[in-house]
Design an enzyme around this catalytic site. Structure first.
Site, PDB file in Angstrom:
ATOM      1  CG  ASN A  19      -2.289   0.859   1.239  1.00  0.00           C
ATOM      2  OD1 ASN A  19      -2.299   1.494   0.002  1.00  0.00           O
ATOM      3  ND2 ASN A  19      -3.045   0.460   1.862  1.00  0.00           N
ATOM      4  N   GLY A  21       2.767   4.195   1.538  1.00  0.00           N
ATOM      5  CA  GLY A  21       3.069   4.247   2.940  1.00  0.00           C
ATOM      6  C   GLY A  21       3.699   2.841   3.742  1.00  0.00           C
ATOM      7  CB  SER A  22       3.493  -0.582   2.541  1.00  0.00           C
ATOM      8  OG  SER A  22       3.991  -0.486   1.254  1.00  0.00           O
ATOM      9  CE  LYS A  24       5.047   0.954  -2.498  1.00  0.00           C
ATOM     10  NZ  LYS A  24       4.259   1.371  -1.528  1.00  0.00           N
ATOM     11  CB  THR A  26      12.339   2.402   4.127  1.00  0.00           C
ATOM     12  OG1 THR A  26      11.864   3.625   4.303  1.00  0.00           O
ATOM     13  CG2 THR A  26      13.563   2.209   5.153  1.00  0.00           C
ATOM     14  CD  GLU A  42       5.998   4.346  -7.209  1.00  0.00           C
ATOM     15  OE1 GLU A  42       4.792   3.616  -7.262  1.00  0.00           O
ATOM     16  OE2 GLU A  42       6.043   5.124  -6.180  1.00  0.00           O
ATOM     17  CE1 TYR A  60      -4.422   9.938  -4.784  1.00  0.00           C
ATOM     18  CE2 TYR A  60      -2.266  11.037  -4.998  1.00  0.00           C
ATOM     19  CZ  TYR A  60      -2.842   9.978  -4.481  1.00  0.00           C
ATOM     20  OH  TYR A  60      -2.294   8.865  -4.383  1.00  0.00           O
ATOM     21  CD  GLU A  94       8.947   2.765  -4.418  1.00  0.00           C
ATOM     22  OE1 GLU A  94      10.253   3.324  -4.697  1.00  0.00           O
ATOM     23  OE2 GLU A  94       8.328   3.131  -3.487  1.00  0.00           O
TER      24      GLU A  94
HETATM   25  P1  DGT Z   1       6.344   3.642   0.389  1.00  0.00           P
HETATM   26  O1  DGT Z   1       7.950   3.830  -0.010  1.00  0.00           O
HETATM   27  O2  DGT Z   1       5.941   2.382   0.635  1.00  0.00           O
HETATM   28  O3  DGT Z   1       6.118   4.838   1.285  1.00  0.00           O
HETATM   29  O4  DGT Z   1       5.794   4.229  -0.959  1.00  0.00           O
HETATM   30  P2  DGT Z   1       4.977   5.412  -1.639  1.00  0.00           P
HETATM   31  O5  DGT Z   1       3.857   5.980  -0.831  1.00  0.00           O
HETATM   32  O6  DGT Z   1       5.933   6.621  -1.632  1.00  0.00           O
HETATM   33  O7  DGT Z   1       4.718   5.228  -3.262  1.00  0.00           O
HETATM   34  P3  DGT Z   1       3.561   4.443  -3.837  1.00  0.00           P
HETATM   35  O8  DGT Z   1       3.658   3.785  -4.861  1.00  0.00           O
HETATM   36  O9  DGT Z   1       2.773   3.695  -2.619  1.00  0.00           O
HETATM   37  O10 DGT Z   1       2.698   5.771  -4.002  1.00  0.00           O
HETATM   38  C1  DGT Z   1       3.393   6.995  -4.476  1.00  0.00           C
HETATM   39  C2  DGT Z   1       2.243   7.791  -4.605  1.00  0.00           C
HETATM   40  O11 DGT Z   1       1.827   7.690  -5.864  1.00  0.00           O
HETATM   41  C3  DGT Z   1       0.947   7.577  -4.116  1.00  0.00           C
HETATM   42  O12 DGT Z   1       0.143   9.089  -3.776  1.00  0.00           O
HETATM   43  C4  DGT Z   1       0.148   6.656  -4.544  1.00  0.00           C
HETATM   44  C5  DGT Z   1       0.625   6.966  -6.166  1.00  0.00           C
HETATM   45  N1  DGT Z   1       0.449   5.759  -7.066  1.00  0.00           N
HETATM   46  C6  DGT Z   1       1.413   4.950  -7.024  1.00  0.00           C
HETATM   47  N2  DGT Z   1       1.325   4.233  -8.081  1.00  0.00           N
HETATM   48  C7  DGT Z   1      -0.139   4.509  -8.660  1.00  0.00           C
HETATM   49  C8  DGT Z   1      -0.970   3.927  -9.441  1.00  0.00           C
HETATM   50  O13 DGT Z   1      -0.494   3.399 -10.210  1.00  0.00           O
HETATM   51  N3  DGT Z   1      -2.107   4.873  -9.818  1.00  0.00           N
HETATM   52  C9  DGT Z   1      -2.462   5.911  -8.913  1.00  0.00           C
HETATM   53  N4  DGT Z   1      -3.550   6.316  -9.125  1.00  0.00           N
HETATM   54  N5  DGT Z   1      -1.740   6.166  -7.792  1.00  0.00           N
HETATM   55  C10 DGT Z   1      -0.450   5.528  -7.818  1.00  0.00           C
END
Ligand code: DGT
Length: 220
Positions: A19, A21-22, A24, A26, A42, A60, A94
């Protein structure tokens, strides 16, 4: 048929999923110390600056207008990472073109995407996985509780995520669960290791060490 690892013709490829904020990033950063592994983060920075436009923010703020465009760009940038030629025996990524499907699935369930938009995204995806080389050898699922990732997300305060609610994280969680835990949603491109990622950074480091051993062993 291509083989990975020793005498490899392509790297042993691991996708880190979970999810928002899980943890990834780190988790992935731990792999940067090894000189046998390419770490591919990513491309969120690309999504934030498409010729000066912040597409993540637009998605968003106005999903009806921008969700499909955003998913189309995510699919392209993930595909670029999957197909990137890397010189080392291991490649850790990622997310993936597969997890982008989780977000598309959620958009379908919420009726954010028009039917025709969903169809076009699906056709792109089907073409990509049939024609592009996106082999994956292992998925690591950082499994979390929505309340916990919601708190982490609020604490890191990424400005585009102001509008992300607990309800949204619950939906994204549910879809990851169906895909990687219950294994009922999409077909799995590789075996899955599930880690409890609700834990503290120190505890996660212990899990990382075990996981790293499994990854490097699986390649002999
Ligand atoms: P982490 O390190 O587990 O905290 O990961 P995050 O939260 O930095 O990375 P991630 O991929 O879960 O999400 C980064 C932002 O991009 C977050 O606002 C969700 C969004 N996001 C990532 N992939 C997608 C996608 O395929 N579609 C949509 N709508 N949003 C996405």
């Amino acid at each position: 048929m291509t083989t990975s690892c020793k005498n490899y013709s392509r790297p042993f490829t691991v996708c880190i999923e979970g999810n928002i904020g899980s943890g990834k990033t780190t988790f992935l950063n731990n792999f940067k110390q090894f000189n046998n592994t390419v770490v591919l983060q990513e491309p969120v920075e690309l999504w934030r600056d498409v010729d000066g436009m912040n597409l993540l923010d637009l998605m968003y703020k106005d999903p009806g207008r921008y969700a499909c465009l955003f998913q189309s760009y995510v699919q392209l940038t993930m595909l670029q990472l999957h197909t990137m030629k890397t010189p080392l025996p291991y490649k850790i990524m990622e997310r993936s073109v597969y997890s982008a499907r989780c977000f598309i699935e959620n958009m379908k369930r919420r009726n954010v995407l028009k039917q025709v938009e969903a169809t076009v995204l699906d056709k792109w995806y089907d073409w990509c996985i049939t024609h592009a080389v996106i082999e994956t050898d292992l998925i690591v699922y950082l499994r979390t509780t929505p309340d916990i990732v919601y708190r982490r997300m609020r604490a890191r305060a990424r400005k585009e995520e102001n509008l992300v609610s607990l309800e949204y994280l619950e939906e994204v969680h549910q879809i990851h669960e169906e895909w990687l835990y219950h294994k009922t949603l999409f077909s799995l491109p590789a075996p899955v290791i599930i880690l409890d990622a609700d834990q503290s950074m120190e505890e996660m480091f212990v899990q990382f060490e075990k996981c790293k051993a499994k990854i490097f062993e699986s390649c002999g």
